[in-house]
Scaffold this motif. Structure first.
Motif, PDB file in Angstrom:
ATOM      1  N   SER A 135      52.903  63.060  -4.351  1.00 18.62           N
ATOM      2  CA  SER A 135      52.585  64.350  -3.712  1.00 18.62           C
ATOM      3  C   SER A 135      52.521  65.437  -4.789  1.00 18.62           C
ATOM      4  O   SER A 135      52.430  66.613  -4.487  1.00 18.62           O
ATOM      5  CB  SER A 135      53.671  64.691  -2.688  1.00 18.62           C
ATOM      6  OG  SER A 135      54.860  64.951  -3.404  1.00 18.62           O
ATOM      7  N   ALA A 136      52.576  65.008  -6.061  1.00 16.44           N
ATOM      8  CA  ALA A 136      52.472  66.012  -7.133  1.00 16.44           C
ATOM      9  C   ALA A 136      51.029  66.493  -7.201  1.00 16.44           C
ATOM     10  O   ALA A 136      50.108  65.784  -6.773  1.00 16.44           O
ATOM     11  CB  ALA A 136      52.871  65.360  -8.467  1.00 16.44           C
ATOM     12  N   PRO A 137      50.800  67.703  -7.755  1.00 15.73           N
ATOM     13  CA  PRO A 137      49.415  68.193  -7.842  1.00 15.73           C
ATOM     14  C   PRO A 137      48.537  67.253  -8.660  1.00 15.73           C
ATOM     15  O   PRO A 137      49.002  66.615  -9.593  1.00 15.73           O
ATOM     16  CB  PRO A 137      49.570  69.544  -8.551  1.00 15.73           C
ATOM     17  CG  PRO A 137      50.986  69.937  -8.391  1.00 15.73           C
ATOM     18  CD  PRO A 137      51.775  68.678  -8.251  1.00 15.73           C
ATOM     19  N   VAL A 138      47.291  67.159  -8.229  1.00 13.58           N
ATOM     20  CA  VAL A 138      46.324  66.322  -8.937  1.00 13.58           C
ATOM     21  C   VAL A 138      45.360  67.257  -9.659  1.00 13.58           C
ATOM     22  O   VAL A 138      44.770  68.147  -9.037  1.00 13.58           O
ATOM     23  CB  VAL A 138      45.536  65.444  -7.926  1.00 13.58           C
ATOM     24  CG1 VAL A 138      44.481  64.632  -8.657  1.00 13.58           C
ATOM     25  CG2 VAL A 138      46.486  64.545  -7.157  1.00 13.58           C
ATOM     26  N   GLU A 139      45.230  67.061 -10.976  1.00  8.12           N
ATOM     27  CA  GLU A 139      44.287  67.924 -11.714  1.00  8.12           C
ATOM     28  C   GLU A 139      43.099  67.093 -12.137  1.00  8.12           C
ATOM     29  O   GLU A 139      43.275  65.983 -12.668  1.00  8.12           O
ATOM     30  CB  GLU A 139      44.989  68.493 -12.946  1.00  8.12           C
ATOM     31  CG  GLU A 139      44.092  69.450 -13.744  1.00  8.12           C
ATOM     32  CD  GLU A 139      44.592  69.598 -15.176  1.00  8.12           C
ATOM     33  OE1 GLU A 139      45.181  70.654 -15.474  1.00  8.12           O
ATOM     34  OE2 GLU A 139      44.428  68.650 -15.966  1.00  8.12           O
ATOM     35  N   VAL A 140      41.912  67.582 -11.882  1.00  6.52           N
ATOM     36  CA  VAL A 140      40.709  66.845 -12.289  1.00  6.52           C
ATOM     37  C   VAL A 140      39.931  67.740 -13.249  1.00  6.52           C
ATOM     38  O   VAL A 140      39.630  68.903 -12.929  1.00  6.52           O
ATOM     39  CB  VAL A 140      39.813  66.513 -11.069  1.00  6.52           C
ATOM     40  CG1 VAL A 140      38.651  65.639 -11.520  1.00  6.52           C
ATOM     41  CG2 VAL A 140      40.620  65.821  -9.984  1.00  6.52           C
ATOM     42  N   VAL A 141      39.650  67.204 -14.434  1.00  4.26           N
ATOM     43  CA  VAL A 141      38.871  67.960 -15.423  1.00  4.26           C
ATOM     44  C   VAL A 141      37.618  67.148 -15.711  1.00  4.26           C
ATOM     45  O   VAL A 141      37.674  65.923 -15.813  1.00  4.26           O
ATOM     46  CB  VAL A 141      39.700  68.134 -16.722  1.00  4.26           C
ATOM     47  CG1 VAL A 141      38.855  68.777 -17.803  1.00  4.26           C
ATOM     48  CG2 VAL A 141      40.931  68.978 -16.443  1.00  4.26           C
ATOM     49  N   ALA A 142      36.463  67.801 -15.780  1.00  2.00           N
ATOM     50  CA  ALA A 142      35.208  67.070 -16.032  1.00  2.00           C
ATOM     51  C   ALA A 142      34.190  68.041 -16.602  1.00  2.00           C
ATOM     52  O   ALA A 142      34.433  69.246 -16.665  1.00  2.00           O
ATOM     53  CB  ALA A 142      34.693  66.501 -14.713  1.00  2.00           C
ATOM     54  N   ASP A 143      33.017  67.481 -17.001  1.00  2.00           N
ATOM     55  CA  ASP A 143      31.959  68.371 -17.468  1.00  2.00           C
ATOM     56  C   ASP A 143      31.303  69.081 -16.289  1.00  2.00           C
ATOM     57  O   ASP A 143      30.985  70.254 -16.338  1.00  2.00           O
ATOM     58  CB  ASP A 143      30.875  67.559 -18.211  1.00  2.00           C
ATOM     59  CG  ASP A 143      31.452  66.980 -19.494  1.00  2.00           C
ATOM     60  OD1 ASP A 143      32.568  67.420 -19.872  1.00  2.00           O
ATOM     61  OD2 ASP A 143      30.842  66.069 -20.086  1.00  2.00           O
ATOM     62  N   GLN A 144      31.087  68.321 -15.227  1.00  2.00           N
ATOM     63  CA  GLN A 144      30.348  68.901 -14.102  1.00  2.00           C
ATOM     64  C   GLN A 144      30.922  68.431 -12.778  1.00  2.00           C
ATOM     65  O   GLN A 144      31.504  67.344 -12.702  1.00  2.00           O
ATOM     66  CB  GLN A 144      28.871  68.480 -14.216  1.00  2.00           C
ATOM     67  CG  GLN A 144      27.991  69.034 -13.101  1.00  2.00           C
ATOM     68  CD  GLN A 144      26.506  68.866 -13.396  1.00  2.00           C
ATOM     69  OE1 GLN A 144      26.067  69.096 -14.513  1.00  2.00           O
ATOM     70  NE2 GLN A 144      25.758  68.461 -12.397  1.00  2.00           N
ATOM     71  N   LEU A 145      30.762  69.254 -11.756  1.00  2.00           N
ATOM     72  CA  LEU A 145      31.187  68.874 -10.405  1.00  2.00           C
ATOM     73  C   LEU A 145      30.064  69.201  -9.437  1.00  2.00           C
ATOM     74  O   LEU A 145      29.579  70.342  -9.396  1.00  2.00           O
ATOM     75  CB  LEU A 145      32.451  69.663 -10.014  1.00  2.00           C
ATOM     76  CG  LEU A 145      32.785  69.729  -8.517  1.00  2.00           C
ATOM     77  CD1 LEU A 145      33.103  68.323  -7.980  1.00  2.00           C
ATOM     78  CD2 LEU A 145      33.962  70.656  -8.260  1.00  2.00           C
ATOM     79  N   ASP A 146      29.606  68.184  -8.708  1.00  2.00           N
ATOM     80  CA  ASP A 146      28.590  68.421  -7.656  1.00  2.00           C
ATOM     81  C   ASP A 146      29.276  68.241  -6.313  1.00  2.00           C
ATOM     82  O   ASP A 146      29.957  67.233  -6.106  1.00  2.00           O
ATOM     83  CB  ASP A 146      27.458  67.378  -7.742  1.00  2.00           C
ATOM     84  CG  ASP A 146      26.640  67.580  -9.006  1.00  2.00           C
ATOM     85  OD1 ASP A 146      27.268  67.634 -10.087  1.00  2.00           O
ATOM     86  OD2 ASP A 146      25.413  67.716  -8.913  1.00  2.00           O
ATOM     87  N   VAL A 147      29.103  69.220  -5.470  1.00  2.00           N
ATOM     88  CA  VAL A 147      29.718  69.111  -4.138  1.00  2.00           C
ATOM     89  C   VAL A 147      28.612  69.142  -3.096  1.00  2.00           C
ATOM     90  O   VAL A 147      27.811  70.074  -3.061  1.00  2.00           O
ATOM     91  CB  VAL A 147      30.679  70.292  -3.888  1.00  2.00           C
ATOM     92  CG1 VAL A 147      31.319  70.158  -2.515  1.00  2.00           C
ATOM     93  CG2 VAL A 147      31.748  70.324  -4.956  1.00  2.00           C
TER      94      VAL A 147
END
Lengths: 206, 149
Positions: B15-27
Motif C-alpha cells: 500500500s506504499a506509494p507507487v512512483e512511475v517515471v518514464a519518457d512519455q505517458l499516453d492516456v
C-alpha cells in the motif's frame, strides 16, 4: 399719554418702511451670490483620456462561442478584450476562461491571467497561471497553453504539473487531442505527457 | 513442479506509494488506461520494475477513488526487490495482492547463482518466488556450490 402713544405709532410707521426694504436687499443678494459660484470647477475628463478611450474599442466581459466541426462546444469568456490595433483578427484578453464541451460528455475548463485569440488561425495562446481542469479528474497547472478553437488540440509548450486520476503528475510537455476512432463513430480524446513524466500513485488503504 | 526461490525483502508494503517515471505517458481517457513508454521505472518501496513499455490499468473503486488494477511491463523487464534481480520479457504486477508474474526466459540472479525458467511468480510481501517451466539452476563454477533450498 398722547406722547407715549405717539412714540409707539411713530416706531411702527418707521418699521413699515425699513422691514420691506431689508427683505428686498436680502432677496437680491441671494441671486448676487449665486451668480459668482457658476464658473469654478474643471470638467471630469481630460482631453487625452477622451481621445484614447475613443480610439480603443475595449470590450468588457466579452463572450466568444463556437462549435467545432466535431461537435465540441467552445465558450471563451474574459474580463476584458481589446482588438490589437483595430483589426479584429487578433484580440488580447485579460482574465480568460475557456470551456470545452466534448461530445462524449467530458468538460475541459481552462483559466489564465491573459490570452490572445488569433481568429484567422482559430487558435488562442493563454499565459500566466494557466489552469486546466477536466471532468475526468485532471487538475493541471502550467505557464502557457496553445489551444485550437475549432477542434480539440491543446498543447503546453512548457512543463506541466498537478493531479490526475492516477495521482500527482509532472511532465515536460502536454498535448490533448481528439481523433475520430477507426470506425469514425465517436471521437477519442488522448492526453499525452512528453519530455519526461513522473506520476506518484498513492493506494487508498482500505 | 515449481522451485522456490527466495526473493528479497519480506516487508514489502503493497500500500506504499507507487512512483512511475518514464519518457512519455499516453492516456486514453475513456478506457482508464495509461501507457508509459521509454525507460519506464516503477518504484514501490524497495521494489523496482523496469520495462520499455508499462501499461497501467486503473478504475474507480466503490469509494470513488482511483485504484490501479495491474501494472503490465513489456520488453527488457527487470524486477529488483532489494537484493535479487529477475529479468524477463514480460511482467504483470497486481498491486492489491502484491504478486508479480514474470514470463519469457526468466532469469533470477542471487549473488553468483542464477536460476532460469519460463515463469516466475513472486509474492512481494513474503519475498517467496516460484519458478516454473524447464527450471535450470546454474552454479557459478568458481564459487563453492551453494545449497538451494
Amino acid at each position: 399719554m398722547a406722547s407715549h402713544d405717539n412714540l409707539h405709532s411713530r416706531i411702527v410707521g418707521w418699521l413699515k418702511i425699513i422691514l420691506p426694504l431689508s427683505a428686498l436687499v436680502l432677496l437680491s443678494s441671494v441671486f448676487l451670490v449665486a451668480r459668482f459660484k457658476e464658473h469654478r470647477g474643471t470638467l471630469p475628463y481630460s482631453k487625452i483620456a477622451l481621445k484614447e478611450l475613443a480610439s480603443v474599442q475595449t470590450v468588457a466581459d466579452p463572450v466568444f462561442t463556437s462549435v467545432t466541426d466535431e461537435g465540441q462546444h467552445v465558450v471563451v469568456t474574459a474580463k476584458e478584450a481589446t482588438p490589437r490595433d483595430g483589426d479584429y483578427n487578433v484580440v488580447d484578453a485579460v482574465g480568460v476562461h475557456g470551456i470545452l464541451q466534448e461530445t462524449d460528455g467530458e468538460t475541459i475548463n481552462i483559466w489564465s491571467d491573459a490570452g490572445t485569440v488569433f481568429s484567422a488561425e482559430s487558435r488562442t495562446i493563454l499565459q500566466g497561471n494557466v489552469r486546466i481542469e477536466t471532468s475526468s479528474g485532471y487538475n493541471l497547472f502550467t505557464d502557457q497553453l496553445i489551444s485550437a478553437v475549432d477542434r480539440t488540440d491543446i498543447e503546453s509548450p512548457g512543463p506541466v504539473r498537478g493531479e490526475g486520476p492516477l495521482g500527482t503528475i509532472e511532465a515536460g510537455r502536454m498535448e490533448v487531442s481528439s481523433q475520430q476512432t477507426a470506425e469514425g463513430t465517436e471521437e477519442k480524446v488522448t492526453v499525452v505527457f512528453k519530455d519526461g513524466v513522473k506520476v506518484i500513485y498513492t493506494p487508498q488503504t482500505q | 513442479q515449481g522451485t522456490e526461490v527466495g526473493f528479497g525483502n519480506p516487508e514489502h508494503d503493497s500500500s506504499a506509494p507507487v512512483e512511475v517515471v518514464a519518457d512519455q505517458l499516453d492516456v486514453q481517457r475513456s478506457e482508464g488506461k495509461a501507457k508509459f513508454t521509454g525507460n519506464v521505472v516503477v518504484t514501490q518501496g524497495l521494489m523496482k520494475l523496469f520495462g520499455d513499455v508499462v501499461d497501467v490499468e486503473y478504475a474507480e473503486n466503490a469509494a470513488g477513488d482511483t485504484e490501479i488494477q495491474w501494472v503490465h511491463a513489456i520488453g527488457n523487464v527487470t524486477l529488483l526487490n532489494g537484493v535479487e534481480a529477475a529479468e524477463g520479457d514480460d511482467a504483470v504486477y497486481t498491486v492489491e495482492s502484491g504478486v508479480v508474474v514474470m514470463t519469457g526466459d526468466v532469469l533470477v540472479t542471487q549473488g553468483e547463482n542464477t536460476m532460469a525458467g519460463e515463469k516466475l511468480t513472486v509474492q512481494l510481501e513474503t519475498g517467496v518466488g516460484q519458478m516454473e517451466g524447464r527450471v535450470r539452476v546454474l552454479f557459478n563454477p568458481e564459487s563453492e556450490p551453494e545449497k538451494t533450498e
